[in-house]
Design an enzyme around this catalytic site. Structure first.
Site, PDB file in Angstrom:
ATOM      1  N   CYS A   1      -1.933   6.221   6.828  1.00 51.57           N
ATOM      2  CA  CYS A   1      -2.586   6.319   5.514  1.00 51.57           C
ATOM      3  C   CYS A   1      -4.056   6.064   5.799  1.00 51.57           C
ATOM      4  O   CYS A   1      -4.570   4.975   5.568  1.00 51.57           O
ATOM      5  CB  CYS A   1      -2.011   5.281   4.564  1.00 51.57           C
ATOM      6  SG  CYS A   1      -0.373   5.683   3.982  1.00 51.57           S
TER       7      CYS A   1
ATOM      8  N   ALA B   1      -7.207   7.688   5.135  1.00 48.96           N
ATOM      9  CA  ALA B   1      -8.452   7.924   4.398  1.00 48.96           C
ATOM     10  C   ALA B   1      -8.823   6.724   3.516  1.00 48.96           C
ATOM     11  O   ALA B   1      -7.923   6.030   3.031  1.00 48.96           O
ATOM     12  CB  ALA B   1      -8.288   9.171   3.537  1.00 48.96           C
TER      13      ALA B   1
ATOM     14  N   ASP C   1      -3.286  11.691   5.967  1.00 47.85           N
ATOM     15  CA  ASP C   1      -3.387  11.204   4.579  1.00 47.85           C
ATOM     16  C   ASP C   1      -2.939  12.309   3.630  1.00 47.85           C
ATOM     17  O   ASP C   1      -3.076  13.496   3.918  1.00 47.85           O
ATOM     18  CB  ASP C   1      -4.814  10.771   4.237  1.00 47.85           C
ATOM     19  CG  ASP C   1      -4.840   9.758   3.096  1.00 47.85           C
ATOM     20  OD1 ASP C   1      -4.948   8.544   3.372  1.00 47.85           O
ATOM     21  OD2 ASP C   1      -4.718  10.182   1.916  1.00 47.85           O
TER      22      ASP C   1
ATOM     23  N   ASP D   1       2.106  14.474   3.401  1.00 49.34           N
ATOM     24  CA  ASP D   1       2.817  13.293   2.905  1.00 49.34           C
ATOM     25  C   ASP D   1       3.558  12.690   4.087  1.00 49.34           C
ATOM     26  O   ASP D   1       4.378  13.371   4.721  1.00 49.34           O
ATOM     27  CB  ASP D   1       3.794  13.739   1.804  1.00 49.34           C
ATOM     28  CG  ASP D   1       4.501  12.562   1.148  1.00 49.34           C
ATOM     29  OD1 ASP D   1       4.780  11.556   1.852  1.00 49.34           O
ATOM     30  OD2 ASP D   1       4.775  12.634  -0.058  1.00 49.34           O
TER      31      ASP D   1
ATOM     32  N   CYS E   1      -4.409  -4.540   1.735  1.00 51.99           N
ATOM     33  CA  CYS E   1      -5.553  -5.356   1.299  1.00 51.99           C
ATOM     34  C   CYS E   1      -5.125  -6.149   0.059  1.00 51.99           C
ATOM     35  O   CYS E   1      -5.847  -6.243  -0.923  1.00 51.99           O
ATOM     36  CB  CYS E   1      -6.804  -4.525   1.061  1.00 51.99           C
ATOM     37  SG  CYS E   1      -6.594  -3.204  -0.120  1.00 51.99           S
TER      38      CYS E   1
HETATM   39  C1  LIG Z   1      -5.226   1.654   1.408  1.00 46.48           C
HETATM   40  S1  LIG Z   1      -5.652   3.290   1.490  1.00 46.48           S
HETATM   41  C2  LIG Z   1      -6.013   3.500   3.152  1.00 46.48           C
HETATM   42  C3  LIG Z   1      -7.368   2.970   3.569  1.00 46.48           C
HETATM   43  C4  LIG Z   1      -7.728   3.350   4.989  1.00 46.48           C
HETATM   44  N1  LIG Z   1      -6.731   2.954   5.934  1.00 46.48           N
HETATM   45  C5  LIG Z   1      -9.056   2.766   5.400  1.00 46.48           C
HETATM   46  O1  LIG Z   1      -9.091   1.775   6.122  1.00 46.48           O
HETATM   47  O2  LIG Z   1     -10.070   3.330   5.002  1.00 46.48           O
HETATM   48  C6  LIG Z   1      -4.123   4.090   1.320  1.00 46.48           C
HETATM   49  C7  LIG Z   1      -4.138   5.592   1.555  1.00 46.48           C
HETATM   50  O3  LIG Z   1      -2.787   6.024   1.532  1.00 46.48           O
HETATM   51  C8  LIG Z   1      -2.771   7.372   1.136  1.00 46.48           C
HETATM   52  N2  LIG Z   1      -1.389   7.713   0.778  1.00 46.48           N
HETATM   53  C9  LIG Z   1      -0.695   7.342  -0.316  1.00 46.48           C
HETATM   54  N3  LIG Z   1       0.549   7.861  -0.272  1.00 46.48           N
HETATM   55  C10 LIG Z   1       0.652   8.555   0.882  1.00 46.48           C
HETATM   56  C11 LIG Z   1       1.683   9.314   1.486  1.00 46.48           C
HETATM   57  N4  LIG Z   1       2.869   9.457   0.888  1.00 46.48           N
HETATM   58  N5  LIG Z   1       1.441   9.917   2.660  1.00 46.48           N
HETATM   59  C12 LIG Z   1       0.233   9.777   3.250  1.00 46.48           C
HETATM   60  N6  LIG Z   1      -0.786   9.091   2.723  1.00 46.48           N
HETATM   61  C13 LIG Z   1      -0.585   8.486   1.556  1.00 46.48           C
HETATM   62  C14 LIG Z   1      -3.778   7.385  -0.007  1.00 46.48           C
HETATM   63  O4  LIG Z   1      -4.256   8.694  -0.208  1.00 46.48           O
HETATM   64  C15 LIG Z   1      -4.854   6.432   0.516  1.00 46.48           C
HETATM   65  O5  LIG Z   1      -5.908   7.147   1.107  1.00 46.48           O
END
Ligand SMILES: C[S@@+](CC[C@H](N)C(=O)[O-])C[C@H]1O[C@@H](n2cnc3c(N)ncnc32)[C@H](O)[C@@H]1O
Length: 468
Positions: free
Chosen positions: A282, A284, A306, A334, A405
Protein backbone atom coordinates in the site's frame (compact mmCIF):
# COMPACT_ATOMS: atom_id res chain seq x y z
CA UNK A 1 -33.86 11.76 32.52
CA UNK A 2 -35.06 13.31 29.29
CA UNK A 3 -36.91 16.16 30.95
CA UNK A 4 -40.51 17.02 31.57
CA UNK A 5 -43.58 17.18 29.38
CA UNK A 6 -44.28 20.54 27.82
CA UNK A 7 -47.09 21.85 29.98
CA UNK A 8 -48.13 25.40 29.51
CA UNK A 9 -44.66 26.76 28.78
CA UNK A 10 -45.16 30.10 30.43
CA UNK A 11 -42.21 31.57 32.19
CA UNK A 12 -40.59 34.80 33.10
CA UNK A 13 -37.01 35.45 32.02
CA UNK A 14 -36.68 38.40 34.42
CA UNK A 15 -33.52 38.30 36.49
CA UNK A 16 -32.92 38.90 40.16
CA UNK A 17 -33.98 42.29 41.37
CA UNK A 18 -37.06 42.57 39.17
CA UNK A 19 -40.46 42.93 40.74
CA UNK A 20 -42.08 40.13 38.78
CA UNK A 21 -42.48 36.88 40.70
CA UNK A 22 -41.00 34.04 38.70
CA UNK A 23 -43.37 31.21 37.86
CA UNK A 24 -42.57 27.58 37.33
CA UNK A 25 -41.07 26.91 33.96
CA UNK A 26 -42.21 23.54 32.69
CA UNK A 27 -40.16 23.78 29.53
CA UNK A 28 -36.79 23.00 30.94
CA UNK A 29 -35.42 19.86 32.50
CA UNK A 30 -35.60 20.73 36.17
CA UNK A 31 -32.82 18.57 37.48
CA UNK A 32 -30.45 20.03 34.85
CA UNK A 33 -31.46 23.57 35.78
CA UNK A 34 -30.79 22.89 39.45
CA UNK A 35 -27.53 21.09 38.67
CA UNK A 36 -26.37 24.03 36.54
CA UNK A 37 -27.04 26.48 39.33
CA UNK A 38 -25.41 24.30 41.93
CA UNK A 39 -22.33 23.97 39.76
CA UNK A 40 -22.31 27.71 39.38
CA UNK A 41 -22.26 28.05 43.14
CA UNK A 42 -19.59 25.38 43.48
CA UNK A 43 -17.47 27.33 41.02
CA UNK A 44 -17.84 30.40 43.15
CA UNK A 45 -16.58 28.36 46.08
CA UNK A 46 -19.64 28.50 48.32
CA UNK A 47 -21.67 25.42 47.59
CA UNK A 48 -21.55 22.02 49.12
CA UNK A 49 -22.10 19.42 46.52
CA UNK A 50 -24.64 17.50 48.60
CA UNK A 51 -26.60 20.50 49.83
CA UNK A 52 -29.78 19.75 47.96
CA UNK A 53 -30.05 16.17 49.09
CA UNK A 54 -32.01 17.27 52.09
CA UNK A 55 -34.78 18.83 50.11
CA UNK A 56 -37.02 19.49 53.05
CA UNK A 57 -34.59 21.43 55.15
CA UNK A 58 -33.76 25.09 54.98
CA UNK A 59 -30.64 24.78 52.90
CA UNK A 60 -32.62 23.05 50.16
CA UNK A 61 -35.23 25.78 50.24
CA UNK A 62 -32.47 28.37 50.05
CA UNK A 63 -31.03 26.72 47.06
CA UNK A 64 -34.36 26.68 45.27
CA UNK A 65 -34.54 30.39 45.89
CA UNK A 66 -31.06 30.78 44.52
CA UNK A 67 -32.06 28.80 41.43
CA UNK A 68 -35.02 31.12 40.99
CA UNK A 69 -32.95 34.26 41.31
CA UNK A 70 -30.22 32.97 39.03
CA UNK A 71 -32.34 31.60 36.25
CA UNK A 72 -35.21 34.07 36.48
CA UNK A 73 -37.73 31.27 36.75
CA UNK A 74 -38.66 28.69 39.27
CA UNK A 75 -38.40 24.92 38.94
CA UNK A 76 -40.96 22.55 40.35
CA UNK A 77 -40.09 20.68 43.52
CA UNK A 78 -37.67 17.95 42.67
CA UNK A 79 -38.72 14.39 43.32
CA UNK A 80 -36.33 11.76 44.67
CA UNK A 81 -35.22 10.67 41.22
CA UNK A 82 -34.41 14.25 40.24
CA UNK A 83 -32.44 14.75 43.42
CA UNK A 84 -30.42 11.63 42.72
CA UNK A 85 -29.70 12.88 39.22
CA UNK A 86 -28.63 16.30 40.49
CA UNK A 87 -26.22 14.62 42.89
CA UNK A 88 -24.78 12.33 40.24
CA UNK A 89 -24.42 15.11 37.67
CA UNK A 90 -22.93 17.66 40.03
CA UNK A 91 -20.50 15.26 41.72
CA UNK A 92 -19.41 13.74 38.41
CA UNK A 93 -19.07 17.06 36.62
CA UNK A 94 -16.94 18.43 39.45
CA UNK A 95 -14.75 15.30 39.40
CA UNK A 96 -14.25 15.46 35.62
CA UNK A 97 -14.15 19.25 35.38
CA UNK A 98 -10.55 19.72 34.29
CA UNK A 99 -10.94 17.11 31.63
CA UNK A 100 -14.33 18.34 30.43
CA UNK A 101 -13.12 21.94 30.32
CA UNK A 102 -10.19 20.90 28.23
CA UNK A 103 -12.52 19.22 25.78
CA UNK A 104 -14.89 22.20 25.67
CA UNK A 105 -11.96 24.53 25.07
CA UNK A 106 -10.63 22.40 22.26
CA UNK A 107 -14.03 22.35 20.59
CA UNK A 108 -14.49 26.13 20.77
CA UNK A 109 -13.52 27.99 17.61
CA UNK A 110 -11.00 30.11 19.57
CA UNK A 111 -9.53 29.97 23.06
CA UNK A 112 -11.07 33.33 23.96
CA UNK A 113 -14.55 31.95 23.24
CA UNK A 114 -13.92 29.60 26.16
CA UNK A 115 -12.24 32.10 28.47
CA UNK A 116 -15.00 34.70 27.90
CA UNK A 117 -17.85 32.23 28.22
CA UNK A 118 -20.70 33.21 30.56
CA UNK A 119 -20.43 31.12 33.76
CA UNK A 120 -23.94 29.66 33.49
CA UNK A 121 -23.42 28.70 29.86
CA UNK A 122 -20.22 26.91 30.84
CA UNK A 123 -22.08 24.91 33.51
CA UNK A 124 -24.74 23.85 31.01
CA UNK A 125 -22.07 22.69 28.61
CA UNK A 126 -20.21 20.84 31.36
CA UNK A 127 -23.42 18.99 32.25
CA UNK A 128 -23.97 18.03 28.61
CA UNK A 129 -20.40 16.74 28.28
CA UNK A 130 -20.65 14.71 31.46
CA UNK A 131 -23.98 13.20 30.41
CA UNK A 132 -22.64 12.24 26.97
CA UNK A 133 -19.25 10.95 28.02
CA UNK A 134 -19.94 9.36 31.38
CA UNK A 135 -23.67 8.78 31.83
CA UNK A 136 -24.50 7.44 28.38
CA UNK A 137 -27.67 9.55 28.22
CA UNK A 138 -29.06 9.37 24.66
CA UNK A 139 -27.42 12.09 22.59
CA UNK A 140 -30.64 13.60 21.26
CA UNK A 141 -31.95 14.11 24.81
CA UNK A 142 -28.75 15.73 26.05
CA UNK A 143 -28.54 18.14 23.13
CA UNK A 144 -32.23 18.95 23.18
CA UNK A 145 -32.52 19.55 26.90
CA UNK A 146 -29.30 21.49 27.40
CA UNK A 147 -29.93 23.67 24.35
CA UNK A 148 -33.38 24.50 25.69
CA UNK A 149 -32.03 25.27 29.14
CA UNK A 150 -29.44 27.65 27.68
CA UNK A 151 -32.06 29.37 25.54
CA UNK A 152 -34.46 29.84 28.40
CA UNK A 153 -31.96 30.67 31.15
CA UNK A 154 -29.79 32.89 28.95
CA UNK A 155 -30.77 33.70 25.37
CA UNK A 156 -31.32 31.98 21.99
CA UNK A 157 -27.70 32.57 20.92
CA UNK A 158 -26.48 30.67 23.98
CA UNK A 159 -28.66 27.75 22.96
CA UNK A 160 -27.12 27.78 19.49
CA UNK A 161 -23.66 27.68 20.98
CA UNK A 162 -24.51 24.73 23.24
CA UNK A 163 -25.96 23.00 20.20
CA UNK A 164 -22.84 23.54 18.08
CA UNK A 165 -20.36 22.43 20.74
CA UNK A 166 -22.32 19.38 21.89
CA UNK A 167 -22.72 18.23 18.29
CA UNK A 168 -18.98 18.51 17.77
CA UNK A 169 -18.46 16.39 20.87
CA UNK A 170 -20.82 13.74 19.52
CA UNK A 171 -18.56 13.34 16.50
CA UNK A 172 -15.55 12.78 18.74
CA UNK A 173 -17.19 10.85 21.54
CA UNK A 174 -16.09 7.38 20.49
CA UNK A 175 -12.45 8.46 20.10
CA UNK A 176 -12.34 10.22 23.43
CA UNK A 177 -13.95 7.25 25.18
CA UNK A 178 -11.44 4.83 23.66
CA UNK A 179 -8.53 6.98 24.71
CA UNK A 180 -9.76 7.20 28.28
CA UNK A 181 -10.33 3.44 28.35
CA UNK A 182 -6.95 2.46 26.94
CA UNK A 183 -4.70 5.31 28.04
CA UNK A 184 -6.35 6.62 31.20
CA UNK A 185 -7.62 10.14 31.83
CA UNK A 186 -4.26 11.90 32.19
CA UNK A 187 -2.68 10.35 29.13
CA UNK A 188 -5.86 10.96 27.09
CA UNK A 189 -5.69 14.63 28.08
CA UNK A 190 -2.07 14.84 27.01
CA UNK A 191 -2.93 13.22 23.71
CA UNK A 192 -5.71 15.69 23.01
CA UNK A 193 -3.37 18.50 23.92
CA UNK A 194 -0.87 17.19 21.41
CA UNK A 195 -3.54 16.77 18.74
CA UNK A 196 -4.66 20.35 19.21
CA UNK A 197 -1.23 21.95 19.22
CA UNK A 198 0.59 23.21 16.13
CA UNK A 199 2.30 20.20 14.61
CA UNK A 200 6.00 19.70 14.06
CA UNK A 201 7.04 18.72 10.57
CA UNK A 202 10.08 16.63 9.85
CA UNK A 203 12.24 16.70 6.74
CA UNK A 204 14.28 13.71 5.63
CA UNK A 205 17.37 14.53 3.60
CA UNK A 206 17.72 12.62 0.35
CA UNK A 207 21.13 10.98 0.54
CA UNK A 208 20.67 9.31 -2.88
CA UNK A 209 21.07 12.72 -4.50
CA UNK A 210 24.30 13.14 -2.54
CA UNK A 211 22.96 15.52 0.10
CA UNK A 212 23.83 15.31 3.78
CA UNK A 213 21.88 16.53 6.79
CA UNK A 214 24.40 19.39 7.10
CA UNK A 215 23.53 20.52 3.56
CA UNK A 216 19.87 20.62 4.55
CA UNK A 217 20.63 22.44 7.78
CA UNK A 218 22.68 25.07 5.87
CA UNK A 219 19.78 25.70 3.50
CA UNK A 220 17.36 26.04 6.42
CA UNK A 221 19.71 28.54 8.06
CA UNK A 222 19.89 30.55 4.82
CA UNK A 223 16.10 30.58 4.78
CA UNK A 224 16.04 31.54 8.49
CA UNK A 225 13.91 28.52 9.28
CA UNK A 226 14.38 27.43 12.85
CA UNK A 227 15.14 23.69 13.07
CA UNK A 228 16.09 20.92 15.47
CA UNK A 229 18.23 17.92 14.59
CA UNK A 230 16.27 14.73 15.07
CA UNK A 231 17.13 11.49 16.85
CA UNK A 232 17.18 9.91 13.38
CA UNK A 233 20.33 10.77 11.44
CA UNK A 234 18.69 11.82 8.17
CA UNK A 235 15.94 13.94 9.78
CA UNK A 236 15.45 17.58 10.82
CA UNK A 237 12.39 18.94 12.62
CA UNK A 238 10.74 22.31 12.04
CA UNK A 239 7.69 23.86 13.68
CA UNK A 240 7.38 26.91 11.45
CA UNK A 241 8.68 27.79 8.02
CA UNK A 242 7.28 24.97 5.90
CA UNK A 243 6.02 27.59 3.44
CA UNK A 244 9.56 28.95 3.05
CA UNK A 245 10.89 25.42 2.50
CA UNK A 246 8.30 24.81 -0.22
CA UNK A 247 8.86 28.17 -1.90
CA UNK A 248 12.63 27.68 -1.93
CA UNK A 249 12.04 24.43 -3.88
CA UNK A 250 13.85 22.10 -1.46
CA UNK A 251 11.31 19.35 -2.14
CA UNK A 252 11.14 19.90 -5.90
CA UNK A 253 14.90 19.78 -6.33
CA UNK A 254 14.95 16.45 -4.47
CA UNK A 255 16.98 17.65 -1.51
CA UNK A 256 14.51 16.32 1.03
CA UNK A 257 11.09 14.84 1.62
CA UNK A 258 8.49 15.65 4.27
CA UNK A 259 8.37 12.59 6.51
CA UNK A 260 7.78 12.07 10.19
CA UNK A 261 10.37 10.02 12.07
CA UNK A 262 7.56 7.73 13.21
CA UNK A 263 7.30 6.64 9.54
CA UNK A 264 11.09 6.58 9.24
CA UNK A 265 11.25 4.06 12.09
CA UNK A 266 8.83 1.80 10.19
CA UNK A 267 11.47 1.67 7.46
CA UNK A 268 14.05 0.82 10.13
CA UNK A 269 11.82 -2.10 11.13
CA UNK A 270 11.77 -3.25 7.48
CA UNK A 271 15.56 -2.85 7.50
CA UNK A 272 16.12 -2.90 3.71
CA UNK A 273 19.46 -4.43 2.77
CA UNK A 274 21.28 -3.91 -0.57
CA UNK A 275 20.28 -6.62 -3.05
CA UNK A 276 16.88 -7.37 -1.53
CA UNK A 277 13.54 -7.40 -3.31
CA UNK A 278 10.84 -5.54 -1.42
CA UNK A 279 7.11 -5.30 -2.06
CA UNK A 280 5.43 -2.18 -0.69
CA UNK A 281 1.79 -3.27 -0.79
CA UNK A 282 0.00 0.00 0.00
CA UNK A 283 2.69 2.30 -1.22
CA UNK A 284 1.22 5.63 -2.25
CA UNK A 285 2.01 8.47 -1.88
CA UNK A 286 5.36 6.81 -1.31
CA UNK A 287 7.08 8.24 1.75
CA UNK A 288 8.24 4.83 2.91
CA UNK A 289 8.85 3.50 -0.62
CA UNK A 290 11.38 6.26 -1.27
CA UNK A 291 13.14 5.83 2.04
CA UNK A 292 13.33 2.04 1.61
CA UNK A 293 14.65 2.44 -1.94
CA UNK A 294 17.35 4.86 -0.78
CA UNK A 295 18.47 2.35 1.87
CA UNK A 296 19.08 -0.26 -0.86
CA UNK A 297 22.05 1.88 -1.99
CA UNK A 298 21.47 1.19 -5.67
CA UNK A 299 21.20 -2.60 -5.36
CA UNK A 300 17.82 -4.30 -5.17
CA UNK A 301 14.26 -3.46 -6.15
CA UNK A 302 11.14 -2.01 -4.56
CA UNK A 303 7.76 -2.77 -6.13
CA UNK A 304 5.24 -0.09 -5.20
CA UNK A 305 1.66 -1.30 -5.43
CA UNK A 306 -1.42 0.82 -4.76
CA UNK A 307 -5.08 0.81 -5.71
CA UNK A 308 -5.08 4.57 -6.23
CA UNK A 309 -3.69 5.54 -9.62
CA UNK A 310 -3.42 9.28 -8.90
CA UNK A 311 -1.44 8.72 -5.70
CA UNK A 312 0.77 6.22 -7.49
CA UNK A 313 1.57 8.86 -10.12
CA UNK A 314 2.66 11.24 -7.35
CA UNK A 315 4.87 8.47 -5.98
CA UNK A 316 6.64 7.95 -9.31
CA UNK A 317 7.15 11.70 -9.81
CA UNK A 318 8.81 11.84 -6.39
CA UNK A 319 10.88 8.74 -7.26
CA UNK A 320 12.23 10.56 -10.35
CA UNK A 321 12.99 13.65 -8.35
CA UNK A 322 14.91 11.54 -5.80
CA UNK A 323 16.75 9.63 -8.53
CA UNK A 324 15.21 6.38 -7.40
CA UNK A 325 13.00 5.59 -10.38
CA UNK A 326 15.33 2.81 -11.62
CA UNK A 327 14.94 1.02 -8.26
CA UNK A 328 11.16 1.49 -7.90
CA UNK A 329 8.54 -0.16 -10.11
CA UNK A 330 4.93 0.93 -9.76
CA UNK A 331 2.05 -1.53 -9.90
CA UNK A 332 -1.50 -0.29 -10.08
CA UNK A 333 -4.00 -2.72 -8.59
CA UNK A 334 -5.95 -4.11 -5.69
CA UNK A 335 -3.60 -6.08 -3.47
CA UNK A 336 -6.28 -8.69 -2.83
CA UNK A 337 -6.50 -9.56 -6.53
CA UNK A 338 -2.84 -9.00 -7.33
CA UNK A 339 -1.59 -11.32 -4.57
CA UNK A 340 -3.81 -14.19 -5.77
CA UNK A 341 -2.44 -14.00 -9.29
CA UNK A 342 1.21 -13.13 -8.71
CA UNK A 343 3.82 -15.87 -8.69
CA UNK A 344 6.66 -13.55 -7.64
CA UNK A 345 7.76 -13.75 -4.00
CA UNK A 346 9.74 -11.08 -2.15
CA UNK A 347 12.41 -11.01 0.56
CA UNK A 348 10.40 -8.41 2.43
CA UNK A 349 6.80 -7.30 2.14
CA UNK A 350 5.62 -4.10 3.79
CA UNK A 351 1.90 -3.68 4.39
CA UNK A 352 1.43 -0.08 5.50
CA UNK A 353 -2.28 -0.59 5.85
CA UNK A 354 -5.10 1.90 5.36
CA UNK A 355 -6.02 2.88 8.92
CA UNK A 356 -7.93 5.35 11.06
CA UNK A 357 -4.94 7.71 11.22
CA UNK A 358 -5.55 8.17 14.95
CA UNK A 359 -1.82 8.62 15.46
CA UNK A 360 -1.55 11.61 13.15
CA UNK A 361 -4.44 13.81 14.27
CA UNK A 362 -2.18 16.78 14.98
CA UNK A 363 -1.36 16.93 11.27
CA UNK A 364 -4.67 15.68 9.91
CA UNK A 365 -7.21 17.68 11.91
CA UNK A 366 -9.89 16.78 9.34
CA UNK A 367 -9.75 13.10 10.37
CA UNK A 368 -11.22 13.71 13.78
CA UNK A 369 -14.47 14.97 12.26
CA UNK A 370 -14.59 12.40 9.49
CA UNK A 371 -13.87 9.22 11.38
CA UNK A 372 -16.70 7.23 12.89
CA UNK A 373 -16.50 4.15 15.06
CA UNK A 374 -18.07 2.16 12.19
CA UNK A 375 -15.06 3.15 10.03
CA UNK A 376 -12.80 1.49 12.55
CA UNK A 377 -14.79 -1.74 12.33
CA UNK A 378 -14.64 -1.67 8.52
CA UNK A 379 -10.94 -0.84 8.51
CA UNK A 380 -10.16 -3.74 10.80
CA UNK A 381 -11.81 -6.16 8.33
CA UNK A 382 -9.88 -4.60 5.44
CA UNK A 383 -6.61 -4.81 7.41
CA UNK A 384 -7.17 -8.55 7.97
CA UNK A 385 -7.91 -9.14 4.29
CA UNK A 386 -4.86 -7.15 3.20
CA UNK A 387 -2.63 -8.96 5.70
CA UNK A 388 -3.80 -12.33 4.34
CA UNK A 389 -3.07 -11.15 0.79
CA UNK A 390 0.31 -9.61 1.62
CA UNK A 391 1.40 -12.85 3.30
CA UNK A 392 1.07 -14.68 -0.05
CA UNK A 393 3.88 -12.54 -1.47
CA UNK A 394 6.50 -13.39 1.17
CA UNK A 395 9.31 -15.84 0.28
CA UNK A 396 9.94 -18.77 2.65
CA UNK A 397 12.21 -17.30 5.32
CA UNK A 398 11.16 -13.78 4.25
CA UNK A 399 9.64 -11.06 6.44
CA UNK A 400 6.20 -9.47 6.42
CA UNK A 401 6.09 -6.06 8.08
CA UNK A 402 2.69 -4.78 9.15
CA UNK A 403 2.41 -1.09 9.98
CA UNK A 404 -0.17 1.64 10.59
CA UNK A 405 -0.22 5.28 11.62
CA UNK A 406 -2.72 4.48 14.34
CA UNK A 407 -2.32 4.18 18.09
CA UNK A 408 -5.38 1.96 18.49
CA UNK A 409 -4.75 -1.60 19.70
CA UNK A 410 -7.57 -2.88 17.57
CA UNK A 411 -5.75 -1.86 14.40
CA UNK A 412 -2.32 -2.80 15.69
CA UNK A 413 -1.57 -5.57 18.21
CA UNK A 414 -4.97 -7.22 17.75
CA UNK A 415 -4.52 -7.52 13.98
CA UNK A 416 -1.15 -9.20 14.45
CA UNK A 417 -2.51 -11.59 17.07
CA UNK A 418 -5.39 -12.76 14.90
CA UNK A 419 -3.11 -12.93 11.84
CA UNK A 420 -0.68 -15.39 13.45
CA UNK A 421 -3.63 -17.47 14.62
CA UNK A 422 -4.77 -17.76 10.99
CA UNK A 423 -1.19 -18.15 9.67
CA UNK A 424 0.94 -20.35 11.93
CA UNK A 425 3.65 -20.25 9.23
CA UNK A 426 4.42 -16.70 10.45
CA UNK A 427 6.15 -15.94 13.75
CA UNK A 428 6.37 -12.45 15.28
CA UNK A 429 9.95 -11.29 15.71
CA UNK A 430 10.84 -8.52 18.18
CA UNK A 431 12.08 -5.25 16.69
CA UNK A 432 15.03 -5.09 19.11
CA UNK A 433 18.05 -3.75 17.34
CA UNK A 434 15.98 -2.11 14.60
CA UNK A 435 14.64 0.87 16.57
CA UNK A 436 15.70 2.49 19.87
CA UNK A 437 14.54 0.64 23.00
CA UNK A 438 12.08 3.36 24.05
CA UNK A 439 9.98 2.58 20.95
CA UNK A 440 9.65 -1.14 21.69
CA UNK A 441 6.55 -2.47 23.44
CA UNK A 442 6.58 -5.31 25.96
CA UNK A 443 5.44 -7.60 23.15
CA UNK A 444 8.37 -6.58 20.95
CA UNK A 445 6.45 -4.38 18.52
CA UNK A 446 7.48 -0.91 17.34
CA UNK A 447 5.20 1.80 18.66
CA UNK A 448 5.67 5.56 18.63
CA UNK A 449 3.42 7.72 20.74
CA UNK A 450 2.68 11.45 20.46
CA UNK A 451 2.66 11.84 24.23
CA UNK A 452 5.73 9.74 25.02
CA UNK A 453 7.97 10.56 22.09
CA UNK A 454 6.57 13.83 20.67
CA UNK A 455 6.26 12.12 17.31
CA UNK A 456 3.25 10.97 15.33
CA UNK A 457 1.76 7.70 16.50
CA UNK A 458 2.75 4.65 14.46
CA UNK A 459 3.02 0.90 14.84
CA UNK A 460 4.97 -1.90 13.15
CA UNK A 461 5.42 -5.62 13.62
CA UNK A 462 7.90 -8.02 11.99
CA UNK A 463 6.49 -11.41 11.04
CA UNK A 464 8.94 -14.00 9.78
CA UNK A 465 7.75 -16.72 7.41
CA UNK A 466 8.97 -20.24 8.09
CA UNK A 467 11.24 -21.88 5.51
CA UNK A 468 8.62 -24.50 4.61
C1 LIG B 1 -1.60 4.49 4.78
S1 LIG B 1 -1.66 4.73 3.11
C2 LIG B 1 -0.08 4.29 2.61
C3 LIG B 1 0.97 5.35 2.88
C4 LIG B 1 2.31 5.01 2.25
N1 LIG B 1 2.79 3.73 2.65
C5 LIG B 1 3.35 6.05 2.58
O1 LIG B 1 4.19 5.83 3.44
O2 LIG B 1 3.32 7.10 1.94
C6 LIG B 1 -2.62 3.39 2.57
C7 LIG B 1 -2.69 3.20 1.06
O3 LIG B 1 -3.37 1.98 0.83
C8 LIG B 1 -3.99 2.05 -0.43
N2 LIG B 1 -4.96 0.96 -0.52
C9 LIG B 1 -6.15 0.85 0.10
N3 LIG B 1 -6.75 -0.31 -0.24
C10 LIG B 1 -5.91 -0.96 -1.07
C11 LIG B 1 -5.96 -2.20 -1.75
N4 LIG B 1 -7.02 -3.00 -1.64
N5 LIG B 1 -4.93 -2.55 -2.54
C12 LIG B 1 -3.87 -1.73 -2.66
N6 LIG B 1 -3.77 -0.54 -2.06
C13 LIG B 1 -4.77 -0.16 -1.27
C14 LIG B 1 -4.57 3.46 -0.42
O4 LIG B 1 -4.79 3.89 -1.74
C15 LIG B 1 -3.46 4.25 0.28
O5 LIG B 1 -2.63 4.88 -0.65
Amino acid sequence: MTGVPKLNPKFSTKRAGTSKVPIINFEVSHHRAVAAVRLLRADKGKAFVDLLNEKANDSGENEMGYVERTLGFSTRHLDDRDIRLVTVIVAGTVRWKRYIDYLIMSLCSEEKVFSNMEPLLLQILRIGFFEILKLNVPAYAVVDENVRLAKVALRPGAGNMVNAILRKLLLLKWMVRRWIRFLGKEEALKLMNWNNSDPYFSLRVNTTNGYTRDDLVNRLEDLQVHYEKSIMDEFVRIREGMQAVLQAGLLKEGMCAVQDESAGFVVSVVDPQPGETIMDCCAAPGGKTLFMASRLAGQGKVSALDINKGRLRILMEAAKCHNLDDIITDIHGDLRLYAKESTVKYDKVLLDAPCSGLGVLSKRADLRWNRQFEDLEELVCLQDELLDSASLLVKPGGVLIYSTCSIDHEENENRVTTFVQRHPEFTPQGVHGYVPAEFITDDGFYSSSPTKHSLDGAFAARLVRSMH
